[in-house]
Write a protein that holds these residues in place. Sequence first.
Motif, mmCIF file in Angstrom:
data_model
loop_
_atom_site.group_PDB
_atom_site.id
_atom_site.type_symbol
_atom_site.label_atom_id
_atom_site.label_comp_id
_atom_site.label_asym_id
_atom_site.label_seq_id
_atom_site.Cartn_x
_atom_site.Cartn_y
_atom_site.Cartn_z
ATOM 1 N N PRO A 3 -23.281 -7.703 32.649
ATOM 2 C CA PRO A 3 -22.375 -6.639 32.210
ATOM 3 C C PRO A 3 -20.886 -6.979 32.312
ATOM 4 N N ASP B 104 -18.863 -8.252 29.152
ATOM 5 C CA ASP B 104 -18.608 -7.385 27.996
ATOM 6 C C ASP B 104 -17.138 -7.523 27.580
ATOM 7 N N PRO C 83 -18.901 -6.349 21.153
ATOM 8 C CA PRO C 83 -18.537 -6.497 22.578
ATOM 9 C C PRO C 83 -19.438 -7.488 23.302
ATOM 10 N N HIS C 84 -20.567 -7.823 22.667
ATOM 11 C CA HIS C 84 -21.495 -8.797 23.278
ATOM 12 C C HIS C 84 -21.586 -10.067 22.443
ATOM 13 N N GLU D 98 -23.436 -13.658 23.156
ATOM 14 C CA GLU D 98 -24.468 -13.601 24.181
ATOM 15 C C GLU D 98 -25.821 -13.937 23.583
ATOM 16 N N ASP E 196 -27.705 -12.065 20.648
ATOM 17 C CA ASP E 196 -26.795 -11.197 19.897
ATOM 18 C C ASP E 196 -26.749 -11.606 18.432
#
Length: 291
Positions: free
Chosen positions: A112, A115, A284-285, A288, A291
């Motif tokens: 988290p 982010d 925002p990810h 990753e 994603d």
Amino acid sequence: MSWFESFILGLVQGLTEFLPISSSAHLRLTAAFAGWEDPGAAFTAITQIGTETAVLIYFRKDIGRIVSAWFRSLADKSMRSDHDAQMGWLVIVGSLPIGVLGLTLKDQIEGPFRDLRLIATTLIVMGIVLGIADRLAARDELGGRHRVVRERKTLKDLGVRDGLIYGVCQAMALIPGVSRSGATISGGLLMGYTRESAARYSFLLAVPAVLASGVFELKDATEGGHVSWGPTIFATIVAFGVGYAVIAWFMKFITTKSFMPFVYYRIALGILLFVLVGTDVLSPHAGESGD
């Protein structure tokens, strides 16, 4: 990870590790902007071994004195009042917060906390904090006609309380975007230390924490087999060379210059990041896995 990616990421790590702009955020953002996969917390921790090796070499005389005096103080009580011996203990004390929180928040650091919205927030908020701290330092250092208004503290004034506060500030850098040097330097300036003293202790304090983190991640990476070793080692070597040059420049820069250029940069980058995420240009990810 390709060799080109590792070169760019190693370059970014070396350029940003010692500046108060957050190397972990810039590694994350470089990958996101380029459309690469997030290099991850393990890659960041391992490449930081390269930049911390640069610290060991650049500050080798200081570190050698501190380590020698600290070991001698264990057997010789008369050495315990020696400044270098006390610095050894203060570095240990200051390293405790990041050690405890690093282990406690390991899953959040690798998930988290990466982010992009959180990174944008920390870039802006900590940029403002650094700006306030820098202005207070400038006010103390210069009067109406360049007279010293209030004498600021040096590392000879450092005690356990201030050492722990430095340590808590360093622990905040577990969140990408905060910046290890930015947080500890800001804390030092707000406590009344000179720019040079705050930066010097920031670099010394980072050595045990970063090396321990790197070794810890090396162990996990070796057992998990999820690191591209060739490119990662190459990036670490690049980070070492560039990082050494940046330390030499930065230590000269802070003796005569303000931190405000870094403040403006952090705030502008944070705002840009919010705009890109808010307009769906970036997720925002982004970068990753999955994603």
